[in-house]
Design a protein around this motif. Structure first.
Motif, PDB file in Angstrom:
ATOM      1  N   UNK A  85       0.841  -1.167  -0.109  1.00  0.00           N
ATOM      2  CA  UNK A  85      -0.094   0.065   0.081  1.00  0.00           C
ATOM      3  C   UNK A  85       0.791   1.206   0.065  1.00  0.00           C
ATOM      4  N   UNK A  86       1.953   1.264   0.724  1.00  0.00           N
ATOM      5  CA  UNK A  86       2.929   2.334   0.801  1.00  0.00           C
ATOM      6  C   UNK A  86       3.464   2.268  -0.564  1.00  0.00           C
ATOM      7  N   UNK A  87       4.183   1.496  -0.982  1.00  0.00           N
ATOM      8  CA  UNK A  87       4.815   1.702  -2.291  1.00  0.00           C
ATOM      9  C   UNK A  87       3.896   1.962  -3.481  1.00  0.00           C
ATOM     10  N   UNK A  88       2.642   1.544  -3.521  1.00  0.00           N
ATOM     11  CA  UNK A  88       1.544   2.184  -4.538  1.00  0.00           C
ATOM     12  C   UNK A  88       1.000   3.335  -4.097  1.00  0.00           C
ATOM     13  N   UNK A 105       4.192   5.535  10.029  1.00  0.00           N
ATOM     14  CA  UNK A 105       4.043   5.386  11.642  1.00  0.00           C
ATOM     15  C   UNK A 105       4.722   4.568  12.231  1.00  0.00           C
ATOM     16  N   UNK A 106       5.004   3.271  11.731  1.00  0.00           N
ATOM     17  CA  UNK A 106       5.673   2.330  12.146  1.00  0.00           C
ATOM     18  C   UNK A 106       7.196   2.513  12.248  1.00  0.00           C
ATOM     19  N   UNK A 153      15.784   3.560  11.082  1.00  0.00           N
ATOM     20  CA  UNK A 153      14.159   3.250  11.102  1.00  0.00           C
ATOM     21  C   UNK A 153      13.345   3.083   9.731  1.00  0.00           C
ATOM     22  N   UNK A 154      12.847   2.016   9.252  1.00  0.00           N
ATOM     23  CA  UNK A 154      12.390   1.722   8.024  1.00  0.00           C
ATOM     24  C   UNK A 154      11.184   0.686   7.936  1.00  0.00           C
ATOM     25  N   UNK A 182      11.260  -3.491   8.890  1.00  0.00           N
ATOM     26  CA  UNK A 182      10.513  -4.026  10.210  1.00  0.00           C
ATOM     27  C   UNK A 182       9.561  -4.790   9.690  1.00  0.00           C
ATOM     28  N   UNK A 183       8.859  -4.773   8.335  1.00  0.00           N
ATOM     29  CA  UNK A 183       7.986  -5.855   7.946  1.00  0.00           C
ATOM     30  C   UNK A 183       8.800  -7.033   7.709  1.00  0.00           C
ATOM     31  N   UNK A 184      10.213  -6.956   7.244  1.00  0.00           N
ATOM     32  CA  UNK A 184      10.847  -8.273   7.131  1.00  0.00           C
ATOM     33  C   UNK A 184      11.182  -8.762   8.444  1.00  0.00           C
ATOM     34  N   UNK A 185      11.429  -8.012   9.422  1.00  0.00           N
ATOM     35  CA  UNK A 185      11.920  -8.621  10.648  1.00  0.00           C
ATOM     36  C   UNK A 185      10.746  -9.329  11.601  1.00  0.00           C
TER      37      UNK A 185
END
Length: 226
Positions: free
Chosen positions: A101-104, A112-113, A151-152, A156-159
Motif C-alpha cells: 500500500x505504501x509503495x503504491x 508511523x511504524x 528506522x524503516x 520492520x516488515x521483514x523483521x
C-alpha cells in the motif's frame, strides 16, 4: 517450516528489490554522499565502487545481525507453539500488504511504524555523522553498519518475518536475502542512479511493484492457510 522458509526467502529478496524507491528515499542521501565525498582528483570509479560495496556490506551485515537476534528471540519466546508462530507469520503478511500500500501510494500509514525505531536511531545517527566525509572503505563499512539500523517500515516488515522464522539462523538468512534484494538500487551511482530514481518514482512502476508485493504476500500466506 521448510516450505514457508523457501517462500519467505524469495519474498524477502523481492521485497528488497521492489521496494527500491523506498530504499532510495531512506538511503539516497548517504549513497550520494559516498559518491561525491572524495575530492575530484581521487574520484576514480574503482574508489567509488569500493566505497559503495563496503557501505552496502556493512548495511546488509546489520540487517543479517538484526534478523539473527530477532529470529533467536522468536525461537526463545514461542518455542514450538504453532499457534503463536502462525500469528507472527500472519503479522508478517499484513506488514507486507501495508508495504505494498505504501509503495503504491494507496495508504502511507506504514510511516508511523518507522517512528518505533527513532529512539535507538537518535543515538546511532550522530555516530554516523562523525564518520563523514567518507575517505576510505573502512569508514564506509562502519557507516553501513550504523545505517543498517535506520528506522524503516520495509525492514520492520521483514523483521516480523524473521521473528516467525523459527530460529536465529533462519532469521539471519531471511534478512540477508532482503538485503541482497536492495543491492541493485543502492549500488547504482551517477547517471545510472538518476535514471533509476526517475523510473522507480514513476506512478506506473509504483503500481506494478505494489501489485507484485501483494502477490508475494499472498504466496507467503498460502502455506498458512493449507
Amino acid at each position: 517450516m521448510t516450505e514457508l522458509l523457501s517462500a519467505g526467502l524469495i519474498t524477502a529478496f523481492m521485497a528488497g528489490l521492489l521496494g527500491g524507491g523506498h530504499c532510495i528515499g531512506m538511503c539516497g542521501g548517504i549513497v550520494s554522499a559516498l559518491s561525491f565525498a572524495l575530492p575530484p582528483s581521487r574520484r576514480h570509479p574503482l574508489r567509488i565502487a569500493a566505497l559503495m560495496l563496503t557501505y552496502n556490506l556493512g548495511r546488509i551485515t546489520s540487517y543479517t545481525l538484526a534478523g539473527m537476534l530477532i529470529g533467536g528471540l522468536g525461537q526463545l519466546l514461542i518455542g514450538e507453539i504453532k499457534a503463536i508462530t502462525q500469528l507472527l507469520s500472519w503479522l508478517a503478511v499484513v506488514m507486507l500488504v501495508l508495504m505494498a500500500f505504501y509503495v503504491g501510494q494507496w495508504w502511507t500509514g506504514l510511516t508511523r511504524v518507522e517512528a518505533l525505531g527513532k529512539y535507538l536511531w537518535r543515538y546511532l545517527e550522530p555516530l554516523g555523522r562523525k564518520l563523514m566525509p567518507v575517505q576510505n572503505p573502512g569508514q564506509a563499512l562502519l557507516i553501513g553498519l550504523i545505517w543498517g539500523w535506520l528506522p524503516c517500515g520495509l525492514v520492520y516488515s521483514m523483521l516480523l518475518l524473521a521473528l516467525s522464522s523459527g530460529s536465529s539462523f533462519n532469521g539471519g538468512l531471511l534478512m540477508l536475502a532482503f538485503g541482497l534484494g536492495t543491492l541493485p538500487t543502492l549500488l547504482a551511482t551517477g547517471a545510472a542512479a538518476r535514471q533509476l530514481t526517475s523510473l522507480l518514482r514513476q506512478p506506473v512502476w509504483r503500481q506494478i511493484s505494489a501489485f507484485l508485493l501483494l502477490g508475494f504476500a499472498g504466496w507467503l500466506a498460502w502455506p498458512l492457510i493449507n
